[in-house]
Scaffold this motif. Structure first.
Motif, PDB file in Angstrom:
ATOM      1  N   ASN A 143       0.843  -1.190   0.000  1.00 29.08           N
ATOM      2  CA  ASN A 143       0.000   0.000   0.000  1.00 29.08           C
ATOM      3  C   ASN A 143       0.883   1.246   0.000  1.00 29.08           C
ATOM      4  O   ASN A 143       1.716   1.437   0.891  1.00 29.08           O
ATOM      5  CB  ASN A 143      -0.907   0.021   1.232  1.00 29.08           C
ATOM      6  N   ILE A 144       0.694   2.090  -1.008  1.00 27.80           N
ATOM      7  CA  ILE A 144       1.480   3.307  -1.164  1.00 27.80           C
ATOM      8  C   ILE A 144       0.562   4.519  -1.062  1.00 27.80           C
ATOM      9  O   ILE A 144      -0.526   4.533  -1.643  1.00 27.80           O
ATOM     10  CB  ILE A 144       2.208   3.337  -2.527  1.00 27.80           C
ATOM     11  N   VAL A 145       1.007   5.523  -0.328  1.00 27.25           N
ATOM     12  CA  VAL A 145       0.298   6.793  -0.230  1.00 27.25           C
ATOM     13  C   VAL A 145       1.170   7.857  -0.875  1.00 27.25           C
ATOM     14  O   VAL A 145       2.366   7.953  -0.594  1.00 27.25           O
ATOM     15  CB  VAL A 145       0.007   7.167   1.232  1.00 27.25           C
ATOM     16  N   VAL A 146       0.575   8.674  -1.752  1.00 27.60           N
ATOM     17  CA  VAL A 146       1.282   9.787  -2.386  1.00 27.60           C
ATOM     18  C   VAL A 146       0.664  11.099  -1.918  1.00 27.60           C
ATOM     19  O   VAL A 146      -0.551  11.278  -2.006  1.00 27.60           O
ATOM     20  CB  VAL A 146       1.214   9.715  -3.920  1.00 27.60           C
ATOM     21  N   LEU A 147       1.511  11.986  -1.417  1.00 29.19           N
ATOM     22  CA  LEU A 147       1.061  13.303  -0.972  1.00 29.19           C
ATOM     23  C   LEU A 147       1.296  14.306  -2.093  1.00 29.19           C
ATOM     24  O   LEU A 147       2.433  14.476  -2.550  1.00 29.19           O
ATOM     25  CB  LEU A 147       1.827  13.738   0.275  1.00 29.19           C
ATOM     26  N   GLY A 153      -3.157   6.631 -13.045  1.00 35.35           N
ATOM     27  CA  GLY A 153      -3.198   5.221 -12.680  1.00 35.35           C
ATOM     28  C   GLY A 153      -3.380   4.913 -11.214  1.00 35.35           C
ATOM     29  O   GLY A 153      -3.440   3.739 -10.832  1.00 35.35           O
ATOM     30  N   ALA A 154      -3.464   5.934 -10.345  1.00 32.40           N
ATOM     31  CA  ALA A 154      -3.693   5.682  -8.921  1.00 32.40           C
ATOM     32  C   ALA A 154      -5.077   5.078  -8.715  1.00 32.40           C
ATOM     33  O   ALA A 154      -5.954   5.182  -9.577  1.00 32.40           O
ATOM     34  CB  ALA A 154      -3.534   6.968  -8.117  1.00 32.40           C
ATOM     35  N   ASP A 155      -5.283   4.469  -7.547  1.00 29.59           N
ATOM     36  CA  ASP A 155      -6.513   3.706  -7.311  1.00 29.59           C
ATOM     37  C   ASP A 155      -7.584   4.465  -6.536  1.00 29.59           C
ATOM     38  O   ASP A 155      -8.777   4.228  -6.730  1.00 29.59           O
ATOM     39  CB  ASP A 155      -6.172   2.427  -6.530  1.00 29.59           C
ATOM     40  N   ARG A 156      -7.154   5.373  -5.655  1.00 31.62           N
ATOM     41  CA  ARG A 156      -8.118   5.999  -4.747  1.00 31.62           C
ATOM     42  C   ARG A 156      -7.595   7.364  -4.328  1.00 31.62           C
ATOM     43  O   ARG A 156      -6.382   7.611  -4.342  1.00 31.62           O
ATOM     44  CB  ARG A 156      -8.296   5.111  -3.512  1.00 31.62           C
ATOM     45  N   GLY A 157      -8.504   8.272  -3.973  1.00 28.71           N
ATOM     46  CA  GLY A 157      -8.095   9.594  -3.537  1.00 28.71           C
ATOM     47  C   GLY A 157      -8.701   9.976  -2.204  1.00 28.71           C
ATOM     48  O   GLY A 157      -9.790   9.520  -1.845  1.00 28.71           O
ATOM     49  N   ILE A 158      -7.968  10.818  -1.466  1.00 24.70           N
ATOM     50  CA  ILE A 158      -8.493  11.426  -0.246  1.00 24.70           C
ATOM     51  C   ILE A 158      -8.285  12.925  -0.365  1.00 24.70           C
ATOM     52  O   ILE A 158      -7.153  13.398  -0.520  1.00 24.70           O
ATOM     53  CB  ILE A 158      -7.799  10.886   1.020  1.00 24.70           C
ATOM     54  N   LEU A 160       6.121   1.683  -9.234  1.00 28.08           N
ATOM     55  CA  LEU A 160       6.172   0.599  -8.244  1.00 28.08           C
ATOM     56  C   LEU A 160       4.907  -0.254  -8.319  1.00 28.08           C
ATOM     57  O   LEU A 160       4.957  -1.476  -8.129  1.00 28.08           O
ATOM     58  CB  LEU A 160       6.336   1.175  -6.840  1.00 28.08           C
ATOM     59  N   LYS A 161       3.781   0.392  -8.603  1.00 26.90           N
ATOM     60  CA  LYS A 161       2.533  -0.370  -8.732  1.00 26.90           C
ATOM     61  C   LYS A 161       2.628  -1.388  -9.862  1.00 26.90           C
ATOM     62  O   LYS A 161       2.145  -2.525  -9.735  1.00 26.90           O
ATOM     63  CB  LYS A 161       1.378   0.592  -8.997  1.00 26.90           C
ATOM     64  N   GLU A 162       3.274  -1.016 -10.936  1.00 25.82           N
ATOM     65  CA  GLU A 162       3.398  -1.913 -12.082  1.00 25.82           C
ATOM     66  C   GLU A 162       4.306  -3.101 -11.797  1.00 25.82           C
ATOM     67  O   GLU A 162       4.151  -4.167 -12.389  1.00 25.82           O
ATOM     68  CB  GLU A 162       3.924  -1.130 -13.285  1.00 25.82           C
ATOM     69  N   THR A 163       5.279  -2.924 -10.895  1.00 22.78           N
ATOM     70  CA  THR A 163       6.240  -4.001 -10.623  1.00 22.78           C
ATOM     71  C   THR A 163       5.937  -4.778  -9.354  1.00 22.78           C
ATOM     72  O   THR A 163       6.462  -5.875  -9.167  1.00 22.78           O
ATOM     73  CB  THR A 163       7.659  -3.409 -10.514  1.00 22.78           C
ATOM     74  N   THR A 164       5.119  -4.222  -8.461  1.00 19.77           N
ATOM     75  CA  THR A 164       4.853  -4.892  -7.190  1.00 19.77           C
ATOM     76  C   THR A 164       3.364  -5.116  -6.942  1.00 19.77           C
ATOM     77  O   THR A 164       2.987  -5.592  -5.872  1.00 19.77           O
ATOM     78  CB  THR A 164       5.413  -4.081  -6.013  1.00 19.77           C
ATOM     79  N   ASP A 165       2.505  -4.752  -7.889  1.00 18.96           N
ATOM     80  CA  ASP A 165       1.062  -4.892  -7.731  1.00 18.96           C
ATOM     81  C   ASP A 165       0.571  -4.113  -6.513  1.00 18.96           C
ATOM     82  O   ASP A 165      -0.232  -4.594  -5.717  1.00 18.96           O
ATOM     83  CB  ASP A 165       0.664  -6.369  -7.611  1.00 18.96           C
ATOM     84  N   ALA A 166       1.083  -2.883  -6.359  1.00 16.88           N
ATOM     85  CA  ALA A 166       0.737  -2.055  -5.211  1.00 16.88           C
ATOM     86  C   ALA A 166      -0.608  -1.365  -5.408  1.00 16.88           C
ATOM     87  O   ALA A 166      -1.093  -1.208  -6.536  1.00 16.88           O
ATOM     88  CB  ALA A 166       1.826  -1.005  -4.979  1.00 16.88           C
ATOM     89  N   HIS A 167      -1.193  -0.935  -4.299  1.00 16.30           N
ATOM     90  CA  HIS A 167      -2.406  -0.117  -4.307  1.00 16.30           C
ATOM     91  C   HIS A 167      -1.984   1.296  -3.952  1.00 16.30           C
ATOM     92  O   HIS A 167      -1.326   1.522  -2.931  1.00 16.30           O
ATOM     93  CB  HIS A 167      -3.414  -0.644  -3.286  1.00 16.30           C
ATOM     94  N   VAL A 168      -2.348   2.282  -4.799  1.00 16.65           N
ATOM     95  CA  VAL A 168      -1.872   3.650  -4.632  1.00 16.65           C
ATOM     96  C   VAL A 168      -3.032   4.571  -4.251  1.00 16.65           C
ATOM     97  O   VAL A 168      -4.040   4.650  -4.967  1.00 16.65           O
ATOM     98  CB  VAL A 168      -1.195   4.168  -5.921  1.00 16.65           C
ATOM     99  N   THR A 169      -2.868   5.258  -3.123  1.00 17.00           N
ATOM    100  CA  THR A 169      -3.834   6.257  -2.672  1.00 17.00           C
ATOM    101  C   THR A 169      -3.188   7.627  -2.750  1.00 17.00           C
ATOM    102  O   THR A 169      -2.080   7.833  -2.248  1.00 17.00           O
ATOM    103  CB  THR A 169      -4.277   5.992  -1.218  1.00 17.00           C
ATOM    104  N   VAL A 170      -3.858   8.579  -3.377  1.00  9.22           N
ATOM    105  CA  VAL A 170      -3.324   9.937  -3.500  1.00  9.22           C
ATOM    106  C   VAL A 170      -4.067  10.841  -2.520  1.00  9.22           C
ATOM    107  O   VAL A 170      -5.293  10.799  -2.424  1.00  9.22           O
ATOM    108  CB  VAL A 170      -3.446  10.468  -4.946  1.00  9.22           C
ATOM    109  N   VAL A 171      -3.305  11.632  -1.753  1.00  9.87           N
ATOM    110  CA  VAL A 171      -3.869  12.498  -0.716  1.00  9.87           C
ATOM    111  C   VAL A 171      -3.484  13.944  -1.015  1.00  9.87           C
ATOM    112  O   VAL A 171      -2.318  14.245  -1.292  1.00  9.87           O
ATOM    113  CB  VAL A 171      -3.352  12.111   0.685  1.00  9.87           C
ATOM    114  N   SER A 172      -4.471  14.854  -0.955  1.00 10.90           N
ATOM    115  CA  SER A 172      -4.186  16.265  -1.171  1.00 10.90           C
ATOM    116  C   SER A 172      -5.032  17.103  -0.225  1.00 10.90           C
ATOM    117  O   SER A 172      -6.199  16.804   0.026  1.00 10.90           O
ATOM    118  CB  SER A 172      -4.486  16.673  -2.614  1.00 10.90           C
ATOM    119  N   ALA A 183       6.618  12.239  -7.747  1.00  5.02           N
ATOM    120  CA  ALA A 183       6.369  11.288  -6.667  1.00  5.02           C
ATOM    121  C   ALA A 183       5.239  10.334  -7.046  1.00  5.02           C
ATOM    122  O   ALA A 183       5.308   9.124  -6.790  1.00  5.02           O
ATOM    123  CB  ALA A 183       6.028  12.034  -5.376  1.00  5.02           C
ATOM    124  N   ALA A 184       4.199  10.889  -7.685  1.00 10.69           N
ATOM    125  CA  ALA A 184       3.091  10.051  -8.148  1.00 10.69           C
ATOM    126  C   ALA A 184       3.565   9.062  -9.209  1.00 10.69           C
ATOM    127  O   ALA A 184       3.180   7.879  -9.195  1.00 10.69           O
ATOM    128  CB  ALA A 184       1.971  10.928  -8.699  1.00 10.69           C
TER     129      ALA A 184
END
Length: 264
Positions: free
Chosen positions: A2-6, A78-83, A49-61, A42-43
């Motif tokens: 699980n990856i979070v991008v700020l 390509g991110a999966d979810r936003g906050i 990393l999502k493409e190579t590790t099957d990660a779930h990416v949440t973007v927060v702003s 950063a995104a």
């Protein structure tokens, strides 16, 4: 993983910017707003990393209603979810308040393995928010990263990064979960495809405010900013300058000008 991008929406650095007459802060109402370019990198790193590790990416702003556009762009990439942290009480938030709010948003998510951010944003350039967020979350921080590798072979996983500063280069290694902030040299962001743009419209974005993030907080004690701009004056216009015409005495004229300006 699980990856979070700020990320942050900022005024376009290539466009004209003005200060608000009311409080001398940057006028965002009439500015052309874009996703910050270093945050965009950063995104991109998260999506790689999502493409190579099957990660779930949440973007927060954190920002006003318009910040949703920045979130949607990362979702289209390509991110999966936003906050989206949207609260009028956060207008003019300083570094510490911004970091506290972002850290609180990260805490609402379970099993976060990696937090990614840009080293700085082009509007404030404080270069401190990622470090403060890491401290508040109790995470190891790896900053000024120009190349990132993630090793998931071990139980908890580790990050290995090439770091570049004005003083030189180094390679750092840290256990996960960790926070990594990147520089503009780490990659070139992808362009959202039409398919990605259409898909982003259906991806979930949760909107939260201070009451959601700090349900037991005392609003009276929430200090949004510890500084204020007391005065601002327009930048003076450029002067015409002094032209030196070479008629055989240009060297003497130039020397005389430098002496008059006390430059030599």
């Amino acid at each position: 993983m699980n990856i979070v991008v700020l990320v942050k929406q900022v005024p376009d650095s290539g466009a004209e910017r003005t200060l608000s007459q009311a409080d001398h802060t940057l006028d965002r109402e009439d500015a052309e707003l874009v996703l910050d370019e270093i945050n965009e990198r950063a995104a991109e790193e998260a999506l790689t990393l999502k493409e190579t590790t099957d990660a779930h990416v949440t973007v927060v702003s954190m920002g006003p209603d318009s910040a949703l556009d920045a979130i949607r762009k990362v979702l289209a990439m390509g991110a999966d979810r936003g906050i989206h942290i949207c609260d009028d009480r956060l207008r003019g938030a300083d570094v510490l308040t911004t970091a506290k709010v972002l850290a609180a948003a990260v805490r609402t998510m379970e099993d976060v393995d990696l937090v990614l951010a840009g080293d700085a944003t082009t509007d404030g350039q404080a270069s401190a928010v990622p470090a403060v967020v890491a401290d508040l979350l109790g995470l190891p921080q790896v900053t000024h990263v120009r190349k990132l590798d993630v090793d998931l072979d071990e139980d908890a996983g580790r990050v290995r990064a090439e770091r570049e500063t004005e003083d030189g280069e180094s390679t750092l290694d840290a256990p996960m979960p960790a926070l990594v902030s990147v520089t503009e040299k780490i990659n070139e962001p992808r362009y959202p495809s039409f398919k990605g743009i259409m898909a982003a419209k259906k991806k979930p974005v949760d909107t939260v405010d201070l009451d959601d993030l700090f349900p037991d907080g005392d609003e009276a004690g929430f200090l949004v900013s510890r500084t204020r701009v007391v005065e601002a004056v327009p930048r003076p216009p450029r002067t015409a300058g002094t032209r030196v015409t070479d008629d055989g005495s240009a060297g003497r004229q130039l020397a005389a000008y430098l002496i008059a300006q006390k430059l030599v």
